[in-house]
Design a protein around this motif. Structure first.
Motif: not given
Lengths: 328, 156
Positions: A33, A36-37, A39-41, A200, A285, A289-290, A292-294, A309, B4, B30, B32
């Motif tokens: 995953g 893919r995110i 863009r490599r295999p 959430l 998933f 996904w999270i 590799w995003t943040f 919060i 807030y 990809v 690569t």
């Protein structure tokens, strides 16, 4: 009597097998995953689609020597990885995969899972402390403060759910949500209109509880080498790794059971174990996904998020639900 | 109080925008290049080590003027030549003439900085940059190239 022992053995073996298989292949899924995110295999050399990578990694970890650093507390050092893995596997005992597939249905299932989940923080503390490494100690202090502060909103959210369903039995919790997506706890109802917000909050908390990015401050490799498992090699590290992924599966299962109707089909047809598995893997998933995003948060940002919060909002939701349950 | 909630809302919204971006990237192909199995064509202006250019008969175009050897700031080119007599027909009668023939063109690639002075100073268009880059070795002798030999190998 012998039959019940056999039953217990089968359940334990099945739980360990499920946890180990998931841990091994979630690492593969995570790496694919991530690839893919970006863009490599990802791993694609060993076997078709790199599917033989987990066994190869396992063999590598198992054949390495287990080093104990000089000056480390041997007993704590050896106990910590086991303590990371064992509660995660034990939690599977009470997780209902479907109406019939559950090792032991307990009336206090929710409580039991949270009791064992809090042992995970203990394992991290012992690992950091026992390995006599300053990075390990710093990481474990962080991880423990994180686990403590995120358990509060998580449990408050769970109390909200338990109040609505009136049970702590995971099977009955799912039973209360049967019959289609509009009965699930994630959908706002008359007695608790803030349920998506609760979902959430619970989702964020389970990310933090399992030490997943963006809350992986316990192993912030850019500042703490490898965090609490800096000194661990071989299968000691392997157990931490497996424990982490088993915890992810437990977290996803809990979210599914508490909010997404467990094994219930969204349209109310053909409930079964496949729906449960589909839901937990979709959640896993999204964890990947999270991750590799943040980017990783700071420890202050992390604690502020919890105390300023998540806790006020979940408390407000608890009071609102309590009041509305009294009214309706 | 309003600030807030708006902060929470905007923060959450930005997180979802970020998730959207990575979700789109997830389904893109990809990029690569699996290097030992796949290679990409080197660009036109890629500078590898120099190599000799051949004429129509397969001999080096080089006339051994020595300009490259003299122009090289690192002194990594060394040439050798010999005189060869050959006959040409001039106004109906055969005459013997002499010319220099290249017998050795050594490039010491360990000191070459790929500045291109040799290519620049060659008046006969006899050397160019090659496109070779698979040159890893643990022995420095592997980087003393016999360019004449390489030309022959290329032709054979």
């Amino acid at each position: 009597m012998s039959l019940t022992i056999l039953n217990a053995l089968v359940a334990v073996v099945a739980a360990i097998a499920f946890a180990a298989l998931n841990a091994a292949y979630l690492v593969w899924a995570e790496r694919r995953g991530a690839g893919r995110i970006q863009r490599r295999p990802g791993p694609n050399v060993n076997g078709p689609l790199g599917l033989l990578q987990p066994p190869a990694d396992g063999i590598k970890l198992m054949t390495k020597q287990l080093m104990i650093p000089g000056g480390a507390d041997k007993a704590l050092f050896m106990v910590a990885p086991v303590l990371a893995m064992a509660p995660a596997i034990t939690s599977f005992v009470t997780v209902p995969f479907s109406d019939t597939i559950v090792a032991h249905s307990m009336n206090i299932g929710v409580l039991m899972i949270f009791a064992f989940a809090s042992l995970g923080g203990m394992a991290i503390l012992l690992a950091g402390w026992g390995s006599r490494n300053k990075y390990g100690v710093m990481a474990s202090v962080r991880a423990v403060s994180q686990n403590i502060s995120y358990e509060v909103p998580m449990l408050i959210t769970v109390i909200t759910i338990v109040m609505m369903s009136g049970t702590m039995n995971l099977k009955e919790l799912v039973g209360a949500q049967a019959g289609g997506i509009w009965n699930w706890n994630i959908v706002p109802s008359l007695s608790s209109p803030l349920m998506p917000v609760s979902f959430l909050i619970f989702f964020i908390c389970s990310l933090a509880e399992t030490n997943r990015a963006p809350f992986d401050l316990g192993e912030a490799e850019s500042e703490l080498v490898a965090g609490f498992h800096t000194e661990y090699g071989s299968m000691g590290f392997g157990l931490f790794f497996m424990g982490e992924y088993a915890n992810i599966v437990i977290g996803a299962s809990l979210i599914t059971i508490l909010f997404l109707g467990g094994w219930d089909c969204p349209l109310g047809l053909f409930p079964g174990v496949w729906w449960f598995l589909l839901k937990i893997y979709l959640l896993i998933f999204s964890f990947i996904w999270i991750r590799w995003t943040f980017p990783r948060t700071t420890i202050y940002g992390l604690l502020n998020l919890s105390w300023k919060i998540l806790i006020p909002i979940s408390l407000f939701n608890l009071l609102l639900t309590a009041g509305l349950l009294k009214v309706f | 109080m309003g600030a807030y909630f708006s902060e929470i809302f905007l923060g959450l919204k930005s997180l979802f925008i970020g998730l959207g971006i990575t979700f789109k990237e997830f389904f893109k192909p990809v990029v690569t290049v699996a290097y030992p199995y796949q290679t990409i064509k080197m660009s036109e202006r890629y500078r590898g080590h120099i190599e000799l250019i051949e004429d129509e008969e397969g001999n080096p175009k080089c006339v051994v003027c020595g300009m490259c050897e003299r122009g090289c700031p690192s002194g990594c080119i060394s040439l050798a030549s010999e005189s060869v007599e050959y006959e040409v027909e001039v106004k109906g009668e055969m005459k013997t003439k002499k010319k220099k023939v290249l017998t050795k063109y050594d490039l010491n690639f360990t000191t070459c900085s790929l500045c291109g002075q040799c290519v620049e100073s060659c008046n006969f268009g006899a050397i160019k940059f090659s496109k070779e880059y698979n040159l890893a070795s643990s022995r420095k002798e592997d980087f003393h190239f016999d360019l004449l030999n390489r030309l022959k190998e290329r032709n054979s």
